[in-house]
Design a protein around this motif. Structure first.
Motif, PDB file in Angstrom:
ATOM      1  N   PRO A  29      22.252  -5.940 -10.005  1.00 34.65           N
ATOM      2  CA  PRO A  29      22.492  -5.374  -8.668  1.00 34.65           C
ATOM      3  C   PRO A  29      22.186  -3.888  -8.564  1.00 34.65           C
ATOM      4  O   PRO A  29      21.805  -3.416  -7.487  1.00 34.65           O
ATOM      5  CB  PRO A  29      23.973  -5.668  -8.413  1.00 34.65           C
ATOM      6  CG  PRO A  29      24.569  -5.938  -9.755  1.00 34.65           C
ATOM      7  CD  PRO A  29      23.472  -6.511 -10.588  1.00 34.65           C
ATOM      8  N   ALA A  30      22.350  -3.145  -9.673  1.00 34.60           N
ATOM      9  CA  ALA A  30      22.088  -1.698  -9.592  1.00 34.60           C
ATOM     10  C   ALA A  30      20.630  -1.421  -9.249  1.00 34.60           C
ATOM     11  O   ALA A  30      20.299  -0.357  -8.709  1.00 34.60           O
ATOM     12  CB  ALA A  30      22.459  -1.018 -10.904  1.00 34.60           C
ATOM     13  N   LYS A  31      19.748  -2.369  -9.543  1.00 34.75           N
ATOM     14  CA  LYS A  31      18.322  -2.229  -9.213  1.00 34.75           C
ATOM     15  C   LYS A  31      17.926  -3.261  -8.157  1.00 34.75           C
ATOM     16  O   LYS A  31      16.761  -3.682  -8.083  1.00 34.75           O
ATOM     17  CB  LYS A  31      17.452  -2.408 -10.472  1.00 34.75           C
ATOM     18  CG  LYS A  31      17.718  -1.363 -11.556  1.00 34.75           C
ATOM     19  CD  LYS A  31      17.205   0.013 -11.147  1.00 34.75           C
ATOM     20  CE  LYS A  31      17.433   1.039 -12.253  1.00 34.75           C
ATOM     21  NZ  LYS A  31      17.060   2.402 -11.811  1.00 34.75           N
ATOM     22  N   LEU A  32      18.881  -3.641  -7.339  1.00 37.99           N
ATOM     23  CA  LEU A  32      18.638  -4.605  -6.251  1.00 37.99           C
ATOM     24  C   LEU A  32      17.925  -5.861  -6.752  1.00 37.99           C
ATOM     25  O   LEU A  32      17.072  -6.428  -6.080  1.00 37.99           O
ATOM     26  CB  LEU A  32      17.855  -3.948  -5.097  1.00 37.99           C
ATOM     27  CG  LEU A  32      18.476  -2.666  -4.508  1.00 37.99           C
ATOM     28  CD1 LEU A  32      17.657  -2.176  -3.321  1.00 37.99           C
ATOM     29  CD2 LEU A  32      19.929  -2.887  -4.087  1.00 37.99           C
ATOM     30  N   GLY A  64      25.214  -8.686  -5.338  1.00 36.13           N
ATOM     31  CA  GLY A  64      25.185  -7.377  -4.696  1.00 36.13           C
ATOM     32  C   GLY A  64      24.489  -7.385  -3.356  1.00 36.13           C
ATOM     33  O   GLY A  64      24.480  -8.389  -2.649  1.00 36.13           O
ATOM     34  N   ARG A  65      23.845  -6.255  -3.014  1.00 34.43           N
ATOM     35  CA  ARG A  65      23.346  -6.096  -1.639  1.00 34.43           C
ATOM     36  C   ARG A  65      21.894  -6.531  -1.458  1.00 34.43           C
ATOM     37  O   ARG A  65      21.255  -6.169  -0.474  1.00 34.43           O
ATOM     38  CB  ARG A  65      23.561  -4.665  -1.147  1.00 34.43           C
ATOM     39  CG  ARG A  65      22.813  -3.597  -1.894  1.00 34.43           C
ATOM     40  CD  ARG A  65      23.288  -2.209  -1.455  1.00 34.43           C
ATOM     41  NE  ARG A  65      22.600  -1.154  -2.146  1.00 34.43           N
ATOM     42  CZ  ARG A  65      21.515  -0.551  -1.685  1.00 34.43           C
ATOM     43  NH1 ARG A  65      20.998  -0.898  -0.526  1.00 34.43           N
ATOM     44  NH2 ARG A  65      20.940   0.416  -2.372  1.00 34.43           N
ATOM     45  N   ALA A  66      21.374  -7.319  -2.399  1.00 36.34           N
ATOM     46  CA  ALA A  66      20.015  -7.853  -2.240  1.00 36.34           C
ATOM     47  C   ALA A  66      19.932  -9.233  -2.865  1.00 36.34           C
ATOM     48  O   ALA A  66      20.609  -9.518  -3.855  1.00 36.34           O
ATOM     49  CB  ALA A  66      18.994  -6.939  -2.913  1.00 36.34           C
ATOM     50  N   SER A  68      16.710 -10.016  -3.747  1.00 36.71           N
ATOM     51  CA  SER A  68      15.896  -9.266  -4.706  1.00 36.71           C
ATOM     52  C   SER A  68      14.944  -8.355  -3.939  1.00 36.71           C
ATOM     53  O   SER A  68      14.350  -8.775  -2.939  1.00 36.71           O
ATOM     54  CB  SER A  68      15.085 -10.188  -5.605  1.00 36.71           C
ATOM     55  OG  SER A  68      14.144  -9.423  -6.336  1.00 36.71           O
ATOM     56  N   ALA A  69      14.796  -7.125  -4.427  1.00 32.31           N
ATOM     57  CA  ALA A  69      13.848  -6.169  -3.819  1.00 32.31           C
ATOM     58  C   ALA A  69      12.452  -6.312  -4.404  1.00 32.31           C
ATOM     59  O   ALA A  69      11.615  -5.436  -4.229  1.00 32.31           O
ATOM     60  CB  ALA A  69      14.354  -4.746  -3.972  1.00 32.31           C
ATOM     61  N   GLY A  70      12.200  -7.425  -5.110  1.00 35.91           N
ATOM     62  CA  GLY A  70      10.834  -7.715  -5.533  1.00 35.91           C
ATOM     63  C   GLY A  70      10.512  -7.291  -6.941  1.00 35.91           C
ATOM     64  O   GLY A  70      11.405  -6.942  -7.721  1.00 35.91           O
ATOM     65  N   ALA A  71       9.235  -7.323  -7.254  1.00 38.99           N
ATOM     66  CA  ALA A  71       8.772  -6.962  -8.602  1.00 38.99           C
ATOM     67  C   ALA A  71       9.324  -5.595  -8.983  1.00 38.99           C
ATOM     68  O   ALA A  71       9.471  -4.706  -8.130  1.00 38.99           O
ATOM     69  CB  ALA A  71       7.247  -6.922  -8.625  1.00 38.99           C
ATOM     70  N   ASP A  72       9.599  -5.425 -10.269  1.00 44.65           N
ATOM     71  CA  ASP A  72      10.069  -4.121 -10.742  1.00 44.65           C
ATOM     72  C   ASP A  72       8.902  -3.151 -10.693  1.00 44.65           C
ATOM     73  O   ASP A  72       7.971  -3.232 -11.509  1.00 44.65           O
ATOM     74  CB  ASP A  72      10.619  -4.253 -12.169  1.00 44.65           C
ATOM     75  CG  ASP A  72      11.324  -2.988 -12.605  1.00 44.65           C
ATOM     76  OD1 ASP A  72      10.812  -1.889 -12.294  1.00 44.65           O
ATOM     77  OD2 ASP A  72      12.380  -3.086 -13.257  1.00 44.65           O
ATOM     78  N   VAL A  73       8.952  -2.234  -9.719  1.00 48.76           N
ATOM     79  CA  VAL A  73       7.787  -1.366  -9.491  1.00 48.76           C
ATOM     80  C   VAL A  73       7.533  -0.428 -10.669  1.00 48.76           C
ATOM     81  O   VAL A  73       6.410   0.060 -10.831  1.00 48.76           O
ATOM     82  CB  VAL A  73       7.931  -0.555  -8.175  1.00 48.76           C
ATOM     83  CG1 VAL A  73       7.850  -1.468  -6.959  1.00 48.76           C
ATOM     84  CG2 VAL A  73       9.198   0.275  -8.162  1.00 48.76           C
ATOM     85  N   THR A  74       8.534  -0.207 -11.509  1.00 44.95           N
ATOM     86  CA  THR A  74       8.302   0.686 -12.658  1.00 44.95           C
ATOM     87  C   THR A  74       7.360   0.047 -13.682  1.00 44.95           C
ATOM     88  O   THR A  74       6.803   0.727 -14.524  1.00 44.95           O
ATOM     89  CB  THR A  74       9.617   1.077 -13.360  1.00 44.95           C
ATOM     90  OG1 THR A  74      10.208  -0.105 -13.926  1.00 44.95           O
ATOM     91  CG2 THR A  74      10.596   1.726 -12.390  1.00 44.95           C
ATOM     92  N   ARG A 171       5.445  -5.609   7.438  1.00 47.44           N
ATOM     93  CA  ARG A 171       6.639  -5.384   8.254  1.00 47.44           C
ATOM     94  C   ARG A 171       7.787  -6.269   7.782  1.00 47.44           C
ATOM     95  O   ARG A 171       7.572  -7.313   7.162  1.00 47.44           O
ATOM     96  CB  ARG A 171       6.348  -5.621   9.729  1.00 47.44           C
ATOM     97  CG  ARG A 171       6.364  -7.056  10.185  1.00 47.44           C
ATOM     98  CD  ARG A 171       6.454  -7.149  11.709  1.00 47.44           C
ATOM     99  NE  ARG A 171       6.240  -8.534  12.136  1.00 47.44           N
ATOM    100  CZ  ARG A 171       7.226  -9.409  12.305  1.00 47.44           C
ATOM    101  NH1 ARG A 171       8.479  -9.065  12.088  1.00 47.44           N
ATOM    102  NH2 ARG A 171       6.953 -10.653  12.690  1.00 47.44           N
ATOM    103  N   ARG A 172       8.990  -5.851   8.090  1.00 49.85           N
ATOM    104  CA  ARG A 172      10.173  -6.620   7.715  1.00 49.85           C
ATOM    105  C   ARG A 172      10.583  -7.555   8.845  1.00 49.85           C
ATOM    106  O   ARG A 172      10.319  -7.278  10.012  1.00 49.85           O
ATOM    107  CB  ARG A 172      11.323  -5.677   7.379  1.00 49.85           C
ATOM    108  CG  ARG A 172      11.046  -4.850   6.143  1.00 49.85           C
ATOM    109  CD  ARG A 172      12.283  -4.047   5.797  1.00 49.85           C
ATOM    110  NE  ARG A 172      11.964  -3.067   4.761  1.00 49.85           N
ATOM    111  CZ  ARG A 172      12.663  -1.972   4.552  1.00 49.85           C
ATOM    112  NH1 ARG A 172      13.722  -1.711   5.293  1.00 49.85           N
ATOM    113  NH2 ARG A 172      12.331  -1.142   3.591  1.00 49.85           N
ATOM    114  N   MET A 173      11.263  -8.616   8.483  1.00 51.59           N
ATOM    115  CA  MET A 173      11.658  -9.652   9.444  1.00 51.59           C
ATOM    116  C   MET A 173      13.134  -9.967   9.209  1.00 51.59           C
ATOM    117  O   MET A 173      13.565 -10.162   8.069  1.00 51.59           O
ATOM    118  CB  MET A 173      10.789 -10.874   9.152  1.00 51.59           C
ATOM    119  CG  MET A 173      11.116 -12.128   9.887  1.00 51.59           C
ATOM    120  SD  MET A 173       9.893 -13.432   9.480  1.00 51.59           S
ATOM    121  CE  MET A 173      10.297 -13.795   7.776  1.00 51.59           C
TER     122      MET A 173
END
Ligand code: COA
Length: 247
Positions: A29-32, A64-66, A68-74, A171-173
């Motif tokens: 969760p700390a990294k969504l 947590g609050r996601a 998932s925010a997707g692929a780990d961009v790092t 865009r987000r939906m």
């Protein structure tokens, strides 16, 4: 209604059983719940676990609050063509592994469901979401595109017009629109997405397993087939299933 009996934790993915349903929770969760190689490998391991193999239906959700925010961009800067090839042979296979599960799958989405997170939800059979869930494919802004089945599945599930709108514009939906577009089975009451997903999965869990597994493959095949081939597949599957019984 959830119980924590038989809970098992494998770091970034938690597995618990709720009756006949296995609930898999992305737990970073700390990294969504960004989908790092490590997390994807743990998800692959979870899909092969005894808890999931013994389950009659599977719920996938995020802590947590996601979702998932997707692929780990790092991890993206290190992605040479060779590394990407190795990725698809390794942890990147997890999206197809979810789609190929014989059991019915339900994604329970709350918060951000972006990029690979959205692709993971699309790899599930059904999706329910909290009213505050936000869906999107922001890859275009990074100079890339959804590469884990998201383009193909979104076109199949909602048509090329919405796919163009979401993928090209990034865009987000909101959940209400995702429901209107046919991408969600339900928008749940606030905070009830996991309980509702488990309820639906529990309904699905009583259906005969072989018929469900066959129907899942048939639905995928039908989307690719001509009318003649689709009807043939249907008839063959029906003939193979008839008299296998309600188990
Ligand atoms: N990969 C790696 N880390 C991520 C991440 C991702 N895709 N998404 C979020 N995180 C991390 C953030 O770096 C941050 O970590 P930190 O607290 O150690 O700095 C943490 O998760 C919380 O994210 P933050 O950006 O502070 O939350 P926010 O509420 O302000 O914004 C988002 C949320 C989802 C809008 C924003 O995090 C975002 O745009 N993420 C990237 C989404 C994306 O492009 N995904 C597709 C990748 S192909």
């Amino acid at each position: 209604m959830s119980t924590t009996a038989d809970a098992a934790t494998r770091g970034t993915v938690e597995i618990r059983r709720d009756g006949d349903v296995a609930v898999l929770t992305l737990a970073r969760p700390a990294k969504l719940n960004a989908l790092s190689t490590y997390l994807e490998n743990e998800l692959l391991g979870a899909l092969r676990s005894a808890e999931v193999r013994a389950a009659r239906a599977v719920v996938v959700t995020g802590a947590g609050r996601a979702f998932s925010a997707g692929a780990d961009v790092t991890e993206l800067p290190a992605m040479t063509p060779e590394a990407i090839d190795a990725y698809y042979r390794g942890s990147g296979a997890v999206y197809e592994a979810v789609a190929d599960l014989p059991q019915p799958t339900v994604a329970a989405v709350a918060g951000y469901c972006l990029g690979g997170g959205f692709e993971l939800a699309l790899a599930c059979d059904l999706r329910v979401a909290d009213p505050g869930a936000v869906f999107g494919l922001p890859e275009i802004g990074l100079g890339i595109l959804p590469g884990s089945g998201g383009v193909h599945r979104l076109v199949r599930a909602a048509g090329p017009a919405l796919a163009r709108d979401l993928i090209l514009r990034g865009r987000r939906m909101e959940a209400s629109e995702a429901f209107r577009r046919g991408l969600l089975t339900e928008v749940t009451e606030p905070g009830r997405q996991v309980d509702r997903a488990v309820e639906i999965a529990t309904e699905l869990a009583v259906a005969p397993a072989l018929a469900v597994a066959t129907a899942k493959q048939l639905i995928d095949g039908a989307a690719e087939a001509s009318r003649e081939t689709g009807l043939l597949l249907e008839r063959l599957a029906y003939a193979a299933l008839n008299r296998t019984g309600p188990t």
